[in-house]
Motif scaffolding. Structure first.
Motif, short mmCIF file in Angstrom:
data_model
loop_
_atom_site.label_atom_id
_atom_site.label_comp_id
_atom_site.label_asym_id
_atom_site.label_seq_id
_atom_site.Cartn_x
_atom_site.Cartn_y
_atom_site.Cartn_z
N SER A 185 0.81 -1.21 0.00
CA SER A 185 0.00 0.00 0.00
C SER A 185 0.84 1.26 0.00
O SER A 185 0.32 2.34 -0.19
N ARG A 186 2.16 1.14 0.22
CA ARG A 186 2.98 2.34 0.22
C ARG A 186 3.09 2.97 -1.16
O ARG A 186 3.64 4.04 -1.32
N GLU A 187 2.57 2.30 -2.18
CA GLU A 187 2.48 2.91 -3.50
C GLU A 187 1.49 4.07 -3.49
O GLU A 187 1.46 4.86 -4.41
N ASN A 188 0.65 4.14 -2.47
CA ASN A 188 -0.42 5.11 -2.44
C ASN A 188 -0.65 5.56 -1.00
O ASN A 188 -1.00 4.74 -0.15
N PRO A 189 -0.47 6.84 -0.70
CA PRO A 189 -0.61 7.29 0.70
C PRO A 189 -2.02 7.14 1.23
O PRO A 189 -2.22 7.18 2.45
N TYR A 190 -3.02 6.99 0.35
CA TYR A 190 -4.39 6.85 0.81
C TYR A 190 -4.77 5.41 1.12
O TYR A 190 -5.93 5.11 1.39
N LEU A 191 -3.76 4.52 1.10
CA LEU A 191 -3.99 3.13 1.48
C LEU A 191 -3.11 2.71 2.65
O LEU A 191 -2.99 1.52 2.94
N GLU A 192 -2.50 3.69 3.31
CA GLU A 192 -1.65 3.35 4.44
C GLU A 192 -1.91 4.29 5.61
O GLU A 192 -2.66 5.28 5.49
N GLY A 193 -1.31 3.98 6.75
CA GLY A 193 -1.44 4.83 7.92
C GLY A 193 -2.89 4.98 8.36
O GLY A 193 -3.66 4.02 8.35
N LEU A 194 -3.28 6.19 8.72
CA LEU A 194 -4.63 6.42 9.22
C LEU A 194 -5.68 6.40 8.11
O LEU A 194 -6.87 6.31 8.39
N PHE A 195 -5.23 6.47 6.86
CA PHE A 195 -6.15 6.36 5.73
C PHE A 195 -6.44 4.90 5.37
O PHE A 195 -7.40 4.62 4.65
N ALA A 196 -5.61 3.98 5.80
CA ALA A 196 -5.70 2.58 5.36
C ALA A 196 -7.08 2.01 5.68
O ALA A 196 -7.62 2.23 6.77
N PRO A 197 -7.66 1.27 4.75
CA PRO A 197 -8.95 0.64 5.05
C PRO A 197 -8.81 -0.42 6.13
O PRO A 197 -7.76 -1.04 6.27
N VAL A 198 -9.87 -0.60 6.88
CA VAL A 198 -9.91 -1.70 7.85
C VAL A 198 -10.47 -2.93 7.16
O VAL A 198 -11.22 -2.84 6.20
N SER A 199 -10.09 -4.10 7.66
CA SER A 199 -10.43 -5.33 6.98
C SER A 199 -11.50 -6.15 7.69
O SER A 199 -11.84 -7.24 7.25
N GLU A 200 -12.03 -5.61 8.79
CA GLU A 200 -13.02 -6.35 9.56
C GLU A 200 -14.27 -5.52 9.81
O GLU A 200 -14.18 -4.29 9.94
N GLU A 201 -15.40 -6.19 9.90
CA GLU A 201 -16.61 -5.60 10.44
C GLU A 201 -16.70 -6.02 11.91
O GLU A 201 -16.66 -7.20 12.23
N VAL A 202 -16.83 -5.03 12.78
CA VAL A 202 -16.73 -5.27 14.22
C VAL A 202 -18.03 -4.84 14.89
O VAL A 202 -18.61 -3.81 14.54
N THR A 203 -18.46 -5.61 15.86
CA THR A 203 -19.55 -5.22 16.75
C THR A 203 -19.04 -5.32 18.18
O THR A 203 -18.59 -6.39 18.61
N ALA A 204 -19.08 -4.21 18.90
CA ALA A 204 -18.61 -4.18 20.29
C ALA A 204 -19.70 -3.59 21.17
O ALA A 204 -20.34 -2.59 20.80
N HIS A 205 -19.91 -4.19 22.36
CA HIS A 205 -20.96 -3.75 23.27
C HIS A 205 -20.35 -3.19 24.55
O HIS A 205 -19.22 -3.53 24.93
N ASP A 206 -21.11 -2.33 25.22
CA ASP A 206 -20.72 -1.77 26.53
C ASP A 206 -19.31 -1.20 26.48
O ASP A 206 -18.38 -1.65 27.15
N LEU A 207 -19.16 -0.15 25.67
CA LEU A 207 -17.85 0.45 25.44
C LEU A 207 -17.39 1.22 26.67
O LEU A 207 -18.19 1.89 27.34
N PRO A 208 -16.10 1.18 26.98
CA PRO A 208 -15.59 1.97 28.11
C PRO A 208 -15.65 3.46 27.80
O PRO A 208 -15.47 3.89 26.66
N VAL A 209 -15.89 4.25 28.86
CA VAL A 209 -16.05 5.70 28.72
C VAL A 209 -15.19 6.39 29.77
O VAL A 209 -15.19 6.00 30.94
N THR A 210 -14.45 7.40 29.34
CA THR A 210 -13.76 8.30 30.26
C THR A 210 -14.56 9.58 30.34
O THR A 210 -14.93 10.16 29.32
N GLY A 211 -14.80 10.07 31.55
CA GLY A 211 -15.68 11.21 31.73
C GLY A 211 -17.11 10.73 31.90
O GLY A 211 -17.37 9.57 32.24
N ARG A 212 -18.05 11.62 31.63
CA ARG A 212 -19.46 11.28 31.81
C ARG A 212 -20.27 11.71 30.60
O ARG A 212 -20.30 12.89 30.25
N LEU A 213 -20.90 10.74 29.96
CA LEU A 213 -21.73 11.05 28.79
C LEU A 213 -23.01 11.75 29.24
O LEU A 213 -23.68 11.28 30.16
#
Length: 490
Positions: free
Chosen positions: A22-50
């Motif tokens: 992916s280093r051939e293209n900056p839009y495919l690496e680092g923080l731009f890189a696509p993720v490869s999974e679909e994720v479901t997460a429950h009861d996420l941790p929180v800092t502070g108060r929502l």
């Protein structure tokens, strides 16, 4: 608890789905890189108060390419859409989900049956630009002629959506809900048509008004502005490039220096013949902030982010080096003139206002502060203009902070985050019965120390204060585009 769905073609995020470096293209690496999974997460941790008043879902769309045949030529704007969502209720973060929008092509790559439904001009594209909620429907949107796709409450794709068979063609990436009527407004364009369409959807979810406004040369109208009486059309020098499209360019739009720039003023209930075109200095506008009329109806005030030039493939140096900045345009409807005034010299994008003030006079606006000379500057456009050539090595993020503008007093507040991370679009969520800046600003912010993204909640009245809360997601949300807060109905 976190569940993960890994597509059968998944790869590590530092590789393209075809296994190319992916280093051939900056839009495919680092923080731009696509993720490869679909994720479901429950009861996420929180800092502070929502805040318990935040009951709903924060949704954001963006490109997440699933299959890339030629990584060096890949354009960031062309990746298949993936929606990331967090569900908040009773001061808790109940879940996080990310899901690809299932076009036929995406479904096939995931080994699934494709969605059923209509198509426009046989376009099969997973919308990657925005997501909105209207008339009981969650819609992922994109411009250029494709249809929006409807998602369910948990971000699963239901299929293409044509407003109950009333949509006359494709749709738009950006829309505006008139707070006075609740109706949805959009301006749609398509390379195949010699006009743009002003569309209004009624509260029943059906298109009730269509106005075809003739324009030549296939201009890219990414967004528009709306007041109580007028639709404002940006006919600017970025146009469809037939030669580029014929050669396989997956973003065939270029700067045309010979094309005059003009602003169209169309009465909301008028025919196409009523549009009034006003000449302006050459520029490009991706995103307006808001617009409103004066009390006497003689002027229109517009706030927007302006580029001097964009997608110029014939010039490497010149005025297009300037970063995008916030401007105020004042339209004198009697004289037929537009006065353009720069309000801030910092690079900024993704402007937003209190949605209750859309079409109305507004005092406050918000935006994403971009790094250094701005994401839109020369160094970061080289790849967009010449894929595979002159790749800038330092494209790593879209935003470094959030800014609040007091458009009356001319003051600002700014909240900066870790400079190694990324800051997404800030979405203002108003407090019930609160004033214009009483509420919260929500944004996805990548945190390098965790190597994952937080949903950050800021007090919009005091943007410089520490966040009210941080919801810690289990994964990184790639750099993306636009989203909305969808409160629970009822």
């Amino acid at each position: 608890m976190t569940d993960r769905n890994i597509p059968h073609e998944s790869h590590e995020s530092h590789e393209s789905p075809q296994g190319h470096d992916s280093r051939e293209n900056p839009y495919l690496e680092g923080l731009f890189a696509p993720v490869s999974e679909e994720v479901t997460a429950h009861d996420l941790p929180v800092t502070g108060r929502l805040p318990e008043a935040l009951t709903g879902r924060f949704l954001r769309n963006g490109p997440n390419p699933l299959n890339i045949e030629d990584p060096a030529a890949h354009h960031w704007f062309s990746g298949e859409g993936m929606v990331h969502g967090v569900r908040l209720r009773d001061g808790r973060a109940e879940w996080y989900r990310n899901r690809w929008v299932r076009s036929d092509a995406v479904a096939a790559r995931l080994g699934e049956k494709g969605p059923q439904g209509p198509r426009h001009l046989d376009m099969d594209f997973a919308p990657n630009t925005h997501i909105l909620h209207f008339a009981g429907h969650d819609l992922a949107t994109v411009e250029g002629g494709a249809l929006p796709y409807e998602l369910d409450h948990e971000l699963n794709t239901l299929g293409p959506y044509d407003f109950g068979g009333t949509l006359p063609g494709g749709f738009a990436a950006h829309t505006t809900v008139d707070p006075g009527t609740g109706e949805l407004h959009a301006v749609a364009y398509c390379w195949a048509y010699p006009y743009v369409q002003y569309l209004v959807a009624g509260l029943d979810g059906r298109i009730r008004q269509r106005v075809d406004v003739p324009v030549e040369g296939g201009p890219m109208m990414h967004d528009f502005s709306l007041t109580t009486s007028y639709v404002l059309l940006y006919d600017l020098p970025v146009v469809f490039d037939l030669e580029g499209a014929s050669s396989g360019d997956n973003f065939p739009y270029v700067w045309d220096p010979a094309r005059p720039a003009r602003l169209g003023v169309l009465p909301r209930e008028g025919p196409a013949e009523a549009v009034r075109w006003l000449g302006i200095d050459p520029c490009f506008v991706f995103h307006p902030m808001g617009a409103y009329e004066s009390a006497d109806g003689r002027t229109i005030t517009m706030h927007l982010v302006r580029y001097d030039k964009l997608f110029d493939r014939n010039s490497r140096f010149g005025p297009d080096e300037a970063p995008p900045c916030l401007e105020r345009w004042t339209v004198d409807l009697t004289a037929g003139t537009v006065r353009q005034e720069q309000l801030d010299d910092r690079p900024v994008e993704f402007p937003r206002i209190d949605p209750r003030r859309a079409t109305l006079e507004h005092r406050f606006g918000y935006g994403v502060v971009q790094p250094g000379d701005g994401y839109g500057a020369e160094r970061s456009r080289l790849h967009l203009e010449t894929p595979g050539e002159l790749l800038p090595p330092d494209i790593s993020q879209l935003g470094v902070g959030l800014v609040k503008y007091d458009l009356v007093n001319g003051t600002t507040q700014e909240h900066r985050f870790d400079p190694r991370g990324d800051v997404g679009e800030g979405v203002f969520v108003p407090a019930e019965q609160g004033g214009e800046d009483e509420g919260w600003l929500l944004s996805y912010v990548f945190e390098p120390e965790r190597d994952a993204t937080d949903l950050v909640v800021l007090d919009a009245r005091d943007l410089e204060a520490e966040p009210v809360a941080r919801v810690h997601l289990p994964v990184r949300v790639p750099v993306g585009f636009h989203g909305n807060w969808v409160p629970d109905e009822g």
